[in-house]
Design a protein around this motif. Structure first.
Motif, PDB file in Angstrom:
ATOM      1  N   GLU A  15      75.811  68.768  70.769  1.00 20.70           N
ATOM      2  CA  GLU A  15      76.882  66.650  70.377  1.00 20.70           C
ATOM      3  C   GLU A  15      77.118  65.592  71.524  1.00 20.70           C
ATOM      4  N   HIS A  16      77.180  66.523  72.930  1.00 14.97           N
ATOM      5  CA  HIS A  16      77.392  66.009  73.662  1.00 14.97           C
ATOM      6  C   HIS A  16      76.284  66.143  75.177  1.00 14.97           C
ATOM      7  N   SER A  17      76.220  65.650  75.531  1.00 12.71           N
ATOM      8  CA  SER A  17      75.185  65.166  77.149  1.00 12.71           C
ATOM      9  C   SER A  17      75.977  66.374  78.496  1.00 12.71           C
ATOM     10  N   ALA A  18      77.316  66.364  78.538  1.00  7.37           N
ATOM     11  CA  ALA A  18      77.902  67.448  79.308  1.00  7.37           C
ATOM     12  C   ALA A  18      79.559  66.964  79.116  1.00  7.37           C
ATOM     13  N   VAL A  19      80.159  67.911  79.824  1.00  8.13           N
ATOM     14  CA  VAL A  19      81.590  69.051  80.002  1.00  8.13           C
ATOM     15  C   VAL A  19      82.079  69.167  81.763  1.00  8.13           C
ATOM     16  N   THR A  20      83.163  68.360  81.122  1.00 10.66           N
ATOM     17  CA  THR A  20      83.566  68.620  82.707  1.00 10.66           C
ATOM     18  C   THR A  20      84.991  69.593  82.581  1.00 10.66           C
ATOM     19  N   CYS A  21      85.010  70.546  83.432  1.00 11.90           N
ATOM     20  CA  CYS A  21      86.408  70.761  83.186  1.00 11.90           C
ATOM     21  C   CYS A  21      87.475  70.542  84.295  1.00 11.90           C
ATOM     22  N   VAL A  22      88.485  70.124  84.631  1.00 12.37           N
ATOM     23  CA  VAL A  22      89.176  69.780  85.647  1.00 12.37           C
ATOM     24  C   VAL A  22      90.321  70.610  86.048  1.00 12.37           C
ATOM     25  N   SER A  23      90.558  71.556  87.132  1.00  9.38           N
ATOM     26  CA  SER A  23      91.772  72.512  86.910  1.00  9.38           C
ATOM     27  C   SER A  23      92.537  72.142  88.343  1.00  9.38           C
ATOM     28  N   GLU A  24      93.736  72.876  88.106  1.00  9.91           N
ATOM     29  CA  GLU A  24      94.760  72.411  89.740  1.00  9.91           C
ATOM     30  C   GLU A  24      95.321  74.116  88.985  1.00  9.91           C
ATOM     31  N   THR A  25      95.809  75.245  90.059  1.00 13.30           N
ATOM     32  CA  THR A  25      96.483  75.989  90.252  1.00 13.30           C
ATOM     33  C   THR A  25      97.627  76.067  91.181  1.00 13.30           C
ATOM     34  N   TRP A  26      98.648  76.574  90.895  1.00  8.24           N
ATOM     35  CA  TRP A  26     100.133  76.626  91.748  1.00  8.24           C
ATOM     36  C   TRP A  26     100.000  78.562  91.458  1.00  8.24           C
TER      37      TRP A  26
END
Length: 421
Positions: free
Chosen positions: A170-181
């Protein structure tokens, strides 16, 4: 059968080795062998029948007997120091795998065995082996560690419906932005993980940034009209790796990087809440690793209308005292691709000093496949397949190859897949 080249098991062998010595020395952890440390000169025939390993003191040969009765499960093994110990024979004897090992030098090493089917790990066994005067002389520690645990069905359904093949319908792209502490709330790093579907091809990119917003590690699942699909990694210090695979397995290999977990993690649901006002729900799970004992709390933020995960929070706890080790918060976006540099693939495929690498899979067979690359000579190259395989120097597959050495101008590798080990 024992298989040396099985990627889905190979990912945990380093962890097994790190745990093997500890497991063997912990009283009450697993089941200790009743003939442990038999180095008194007794022969193979004199060992008790319920032991799973034996030493023939005269020949200096170690023999292990491993129950292999579950359909689809195989025993894999790794030797910590292959200069000290090697496999000699193996056979299946009425549902029991019998394998023998001989010494190559003097010293101590660990041989570890894992019984698994794909990512379902059933059991780990480990032996601390002493070699002396060219013979296996004794076992200092032996351990058997059953592994249990699996995802709740609700977790299985959620992760399946949010898998890359399902998302890309159903989608052309998927992006996951993560930050870690870290556990003291100090910022550690930011990562971006992205999949893009373009002209029927699946591209994957991953970048990890430091506090100066510089990329220190990156991955790329790269495929193009003239370049077969492969997985590339590159670190800031220059270390480069490339993983090849059959064309039919490329998408599965890179898709495995989505919603990434450590091998043998499993999750059980602990809480679920709905928010009709915002059209979202949260699902909280306890994540446990069947191998390391490390635990985490995972919160999934789910869009009620689509069932898609639009955010996650993972809090990892120490296996020793339960304290917080790290907290990672992620936002997931759909159809909003970021511009990524594909550094890993570019640094390996377009170098100044290249090896022209040809890969021939199943030469001479109906399913034969040929792949061609130009690869930076400093790259560590490996092959990955869902089935057992062996590398060879020659078309007739009579001269085994231990590893793919691209530190030369040209190299052709012949690979047989699904071979009997």
């Amino acid at each position: 059968m024992i298989q040396k080249e099985k990627y889905n098991v190979k990912r945990v062998l380093a962890l097994i080795l790190s745990l093997a010595c500890v497991i063997g020395m912990l009283a009450g952890c697993g089941r200790q062998n009743t003939s442990e440390g038999k180095a008194d000169g007794s022969s193979l025939e004199e060992q008790t029948s319920d032991t799973w390993y034996e030493i023939d003191q005269e020949a200096g040969i170690l023999t292990v007997r491993l129950p292999s009765e579950k359909e689809g499960f195989i025993w894999d093994f790794t030797i910590n120091d292959t200069s000290l110990l090697e496999l000699v024979t193996e056979e299946d004897n009425d549902g029991t795998l019998v394998a023998s090992f001989r010494a190559l030098g003097d010293g101590e090493t660990v041989v570890s065995f894992s019984y698994a089917k794909d990512d379902a790990l059933e059991e780990i066994r480990a032996l601390n082996v002493t070699c002396k005067d060219g013979k296996v002389s004794g076992i200092s520690n032996a351990s058997v560690m059953p592994i249990s645990g699996q995802d709740d069905q609700e977790i299985t359904d959620l992760r399946s419906s949010n898998s890359i093949p399902m998302i890309m319908k159903e989608h052309s792209a998927v992006t996951c932005v993560s930050e870690t502490w870290d556990g003291e709330n100090n910022w550690q790093n930011k990562t971006v993980r992205q999949f893009v579907s373009s002209d029927g091809r699946l591209w994957y990119d991953y970048e990890q940034y430091d506090d100066a917003d510089q990329v220190v590690y990156c991955e790329a699942g790269y495929i193009n009209d003239d370049v077969p699909g492969a997985l590339y990694t590159c670190e800031k210090d220059g270390l480069k790796t490339m993983t090849l695979c059959p064309a039919s397995e490329y998408e599965a290999m890179v898709s495995d990087r989505w919603l990434a977990r450590q091998p043998y993690d499993y999750e059980t649901v602990t809480d679920k809440t709905d928010s009709t006002e915002y059209g979202t729900s949260t699902l909280t799970a306890a994540r446990q690793n069947r191998l390391t004992g490390i635990s985490s709390e995972v919160i999934y933020f789910i869009d009620d209308a689509t069932g898609l995960i639009n955010g996650m929070e993972v809090t990892e706890h120490s296996a020793e005292d339960g304290s917080v080790v790290s907290v990672t918060r992620s936002n997931i976006l759909y159809d909003e691709p970021r511009l990524m540099e594909e550094q890993a693939a570019m640094n390996i495929l377009f170098p100044e000093d290249a090896c022209y690498l040809n890969v021939v899979i199943n030469p001479g067979k109906e399913n034969s496949e040929e792949q061609a690359f130009q690869v930076d000579k400093s790259t560590e190259v490996e092959f990955d397949a869902m089935e057992g395989y062996q590398l060879y120097y020659d078309y007739d597959c009579t001269q085994p190859m231990d590893w793919i050495d691209v530190g030369q101008n040209k190299l052709t590798v012949y690979i047989q897949i699904d071979i009997a080990k």
